[in-house]
Design an enzyme around this catalytic site. Structure first.
Site, PDB file in Angstrom:
ATOM      1  N   SER A  35      10.958  55.850   9.008  1.00 20.16           N
ATOM      2  CA  SER A  35      10.788  56.831  10.068  1.00 20.16           C
ATOM      3  C   SER A  35      11.303  58.156   9.542  1.00 20.16           C
ATOM      4  O   SER A  35      12.396  58.209   8.959  1.00 20.16           O
ATOM      5  CB  SER A  35      11.556  56.397  11.321  1.00 20.16           C
ATOM      6  OG  SER A  35      11.297  57.299  12.381  1.00 20.16           O
ATOM      7  N   GLU A  36      10.535  59.228   9.723  1.00 18.64           N
ATOM      8  CA  GLU A  36      10.850  60.461   9.006  1.00 18.64           C
ATOM      9  C   GLU A  36      12.166  61.098   9.423  1.00 18.64           C
ATOM     10  O   GLU A  36      12.686  61.954   8.723  1.00 18.64           O
ATOM     11  CB  GLU A  36       9.709  61.479   9.092  1.00 18.64           C
ATOM     12  CG  GLU A  36       9.230  61.817  10.474  1.00 18.64           C
ATOM     13  CD  GLU A  36       7.948  61.067  10.808  1.00 18.64           C
ATOM     14  OE1 GLU A  36       7.891  59.842  10.538  1.00 18.64           O
ATOM     15  OE2 GLU A  36       7.023  61.690  11.348  1.00 18.64           O
TER      16      GLU A  36
END
Lengths: 221, 228
Positions: free
Chosen positions: A47-48
């Site tokens: 997840s960024e």
């Protein structure tokens, strides 16, 4: 006409994510792919906002406001998971370390251009987030989207009419009707839903298609 | 004795001047230093340029700073959200300037500033609206866009624990932009859930070494994001 619903589309994409893959699932429809990853495969979700080894949503009451996904929904971290800052997170994305990212789209062009960040409407507030980094960074970029828009226009187009997110970056398109690879020789149809014939798919799609010799029928999960 | 801790939020934001560029950590509310932002509102500096991933959520923190009309420009990647009503209204009224930056370019430009680089070539955004008018270059067959560093006069960040030398550790996904913003500001101000004695932080686990931090202020209680 038979078509996959959104959960069936997510399940179909999940089949193609192998053991050991580092994967980013974009906000929206792609997030659902996580629900269909086979339990017997170890797959690393990125997840960024700084998570690797992201797990499912927590039990009610166990949410932590400092443990969210990129869509700002509460998640968990698997054993072995890691936290890191945004510089490292986008190095993973831009630097080609992710094996697969799955993105939604408004349009994909015959050449693999992706449009998924902005409708171009004059009064729209533009927001891009990590879309442009994801589009050009992962080893393989999968798009999942309905084949036709709500107004019945094909979302696979000769050229994007919406502002593009990345150029020549999409490798494969999963729609509710077909699985299509973008190759150096054009669009290659790998699979079609049960009951759809190739001529009908081509009639709906304003870009020349080729049917793969090994084309299969998608069986809805 | 070096002691970077300050005893109040007011003291922590002292000296932030009108027209300053201020980085604010956080991704949504995770890692957002809401108490420091409240102190900045009380402090009164205006015509600020704010660097953040978003443009405020709900009515607290960055959204409250915007509502107080202290911000002339925001540099961010994702302003529009379900609860970005304060920004949306200012934007539609033409009362705030927006520089939209892809999130990875935002991070890389902040890192470039912190690392003393003059500019970077990034593949992200090539051929898109967000690269229009920018210099490009082909390197080893790939296309890149020239982007310049983003520096700040001040960075307001939130960490889990800190010590009097300014060493910081973070909590979960609240880390996000904090460590890189700390490198890119002249004065980095960290609010921490707890100030611990020197030596209490495992040197192998310190994420932000104190060289990047000028002021530390304890905001006791839950070292978690405040929920509106």
């Amino acid at each position: 006409m038979n078509r996959l619903n959104r959960n069936q589309m997510a399940a179909r994409v999940a089949q193609d994510i192998p053991e050991g893959a580092y994967v980013n699932l974009g906000i929206g429809l792609p997030t659902r792919v996580a629900n269909y990853l086979p339990a017997d495969r170890e797959i690393f979700l990125h997840s960024e906002n700084g998570l690797l080894g992201m797990g499912p949503a927590p039990a009610p009451g166990m949410e932590d406001p400092e443990l969210m996904n990129a869509g700002k929904e509460p998640v968990t971290l698997l054993q072995g998971g890691a936290f890191f800052h945004h510089g490292d997170s986008f190095a993973m994305m831009r630097g080609g370390h992710l094996d697969i990212c799955v993105l939604g789209a408004f349009q994909v062009s015959a050449g693999g251009d992706l449009a998924n960040w902005h409708t171009g409407a004059a009064d729209a507030i533009p927001a891009v987030g990590g879309a442009m980094d994801l589009a050009i960074g992962a080893k393989q970029v999968f798009v999942m989207m309905e084949h036709l828009s709500k107004s019945g226009e094909c979302k696979i187009v000769p050229f994007c009419t919406y502002p593009v997110t990345g150029i020549g970056c999409v490798d494969r398109i999963y729609t509710d009707l077909a699985v299509i690879d973008i190759t150096a020789h054009g669009l290659l149809v790998r699979e079609m839903v049960d009951g759809l014939d190739f001529a009908e798919l081509q009639r709906l799609t304003p870009v020349p298609l080729t049917l793969a010799a090994t084309a299969a029928t998608t069986v809805a999960a | 004795m070096i002691d970077k801790t300050v005893s109040s939020l007011e003291e922590a934001v002292a000296g932030i001047f009108d027209g300053a560029t201020v980085m604010i950590g956080g991704f949504g509310i995770a890692g957002q230093p809401a108490e420091l932002i409240d102190a900045l509102i009380a402090h009164g500096a205006r015509d600020l340029t704010i660097v953040n991933n978003n443009a405020g959520n709900g009515e607290i923190g960055l959204a409250a700073l915007l509502r107080a009309r202290r911000v002339k420009k925001i540099i961010c990647s994702f302003p529009r959200q379900a609860d970005s009503q304060v920004f949306d209204a200012l934007y539609h009224a033409g009362e705030i300037e927006l520089e939209l930056v892809p999130q990875g370019n935002l991070a890389a430009r902040i890192q470039a500033a912190g690392a003393g680089l003059g500019a970077i070539y990034t593949p992200t955004g090539y051929g898109t609206l967000l690269a229009e008018g920018k210099e490009t270059r082909e390197i080893d067959g790939r296309h890149y866009v020239l982007e310049y560093p983003i520096r700040a006069d001040f960075a307001l960040i939130k960490a889990f624990r800190g010590d009097r030398w300014g060493n910081l550790v973070y909590r979960k996904a609240a880390r996000n932009f904090g460590p890189i913003m700390a490198t890119a500001a002249t004065v980095t101000i960290a609010q921490v859930g707890e100030v611990v004695p020197l030596g209490a932080l495992d040197p192998e686990s310190i994420v932000t070494p104190g060289i990047f931090v000028q002021r530390v202020v304890a905001v006791p209680g839950l070292a978690q994001a405040r929920v509106a």
